[in-house]
Write a protein that holds these residues in place. Structure first.
Motif, PDB file in Angstrom:
ATOM      1  N   ALA A 148      31.069  23.215  52.249  1.00  0.00           N
ATOM      2  CA  ALA A 148      32.385  23.578  52.781  1.00  0.00           C
ATOM      3  C   ALA A 148      33.342  24.081  51.705  1.00  0.00           C
ATOM      4  CB  ALA A 148      33.004  22.376  53.490  1.00  0.00           C
ATOM      5  N   ALA A 149      33.172  23.640  50.459  1.00  0.00           N
ATOM      6  CA  ALA A 149      34.075  24.041  49.377  1.00  0.00           C
ATOM      7  C   ALA A 149      33.369  23.833  48.042  1.00  0.00           C
ATOM      8  CB  ALA A 149      35.363  23.222  49.427  1.00  0.00           C
ATOM      9  N   PHE A 150      33.847  24.542  47.031  1.00  0.00           N
ATOM     10  CA  PHE A 150      33.255  24.418  45.697  1.00  0.00           C
ATOM     11  C   PHE A 150      34.349  24.502  44.643  1.00  0.00           C
ATOM     12  CE2 PHE A 150      30.519  24.600  42.202  1.00  0.00           C
ATOM     13  CZ  PHE A 150      30.805  25.709  41.416  1.00  0.00           C
ATOM     14  N   ALA A 151      34.255  23.625  43.638  1.00  0.00           N
ATOM     15  CA  ALA A 151      35.193  23.636  42.519  1.00  0.00           C
ATOM     16  C   ALA A 151      34.418  23.648  41.207  1.00  0.00           C
ATOM     17  CB  ALA A 151      36.116  22.422  42.571  1.00  0.00           C
ATOM     18  N   SER A 152      34.810  24.527  40.308  1.00  0.00           N
ATOM     19  CA  SER A 152      34.217  24.612  38.978  1.00  0.00           C
ATOM     20  C   SER A 152      35.179  23.982  37.980  1.00  0.00           C
ATOM     21  CB  SER A 152      33.953  26.074  38.607  1.00  0.00           C
ATOM     22  OG  SER A 152      33.578  26.193  37.252  1.00  0.00           O
TER      23      SER A 152
END
Length: 221
Positions: A189-193
């Motif tokens: 649903a979402a991705f953070a680096s």
């Protein structure tokens, strides 16, 4: 003894004396810093020593089947969980030469911060890292991708997890693995680096170094 030789000898003696003074001063400072740092470690909150006692989150050590091996992990659920609750969740992927809690326990801290906001989380050890029984030689790109997929599948299958709201965060190399997971798993649903080991999609060291110092490239945060 010639005067020149005598002067040289005096200079050498003074040099040894000054080096000794410098060494003693260095040793004294090092001892002071060592003892001064002890309270910093002793002051760690109890939650870091005994996660089960944490007021915000209930943590469970888990083992996730990934075919020919098991992926060690820690599932963190908000303490107020009950049978009727489902929670959004975050899969945490660590960087190279690290483990599921990440450097400075920052993933452990993040799990508690997320729990306080009503989020569950899962942090894992890639093959050859942390509590994994695999060797460091097994810490490969392909192996890490398989571990991430196995962990994601396991997480969304949990009854207390809202499978439609599961995101991924990756730190350093973990962001590289996370980006690869997102590219092949539409259910994310979402991705953070977080300090990701990626630069405009470039992963190999030579191209990365070139990109970092070339004005032709624009960094994407």
């Amino acid at each position: 003894m010639p005067i020149a030789c005598l002067q040289q000898l005096i200079l050498q003696i003074e040099g040894v004396y000054m080096n000794a003074k410098k060494f003693r001063a260095f040793l004294f400072i090092a001892i002071i810093l060592f003892y001064a740092s002890i309270p910093l470690f002793a002051a760690e909150p109890a939650a870091f020593m005994s996660p089960s006692d944490d007021a915000l989150v209930q943590e469970t050590v888990v083992s996730i089947n990934a075919g020919d091996h098991e992926v060690p992990g820690i599932l963190a659920i908000p303490r107020n969980a009950n049978a009727s609750n489902t929670y959004p969740a975050v899969l945490m992927l660590h960087g190279a030469w690290s483990s599921k809690n990440e450097v400075g326990n920052m993933y452990l801290r993040l799990a508690r911060a997320l729990a306080a906001k009503g989020y569950a989380s899962l942090r894992i050890d890639f093959q050859g890292s942390g509590d994994s029984k695999q060797t460091y030689r097994d810490l490969t790109y392909g192996g890490s991708i398989r571990d991430a997929h196995a962990a994601f599948d396991w997480l969304i299958a949990r009854k207390e997890i809202d499978a439609s709201r599961v995101g991924v965060i990756g730190f350093s190399r973990g962001a590289f693995i996370g980006a690869s997971l997102v590219g092949t798993e539409p259910r994310v649903a979402a991705f953070a680096s977080w300090s990701g080991a990626l630069y405009n999609g470039i992963a190999d060291p030579e191209s990365l170094a070139l990109a970092l110092y070339s004005p032709r490239y624009r960094k994407i945060s």
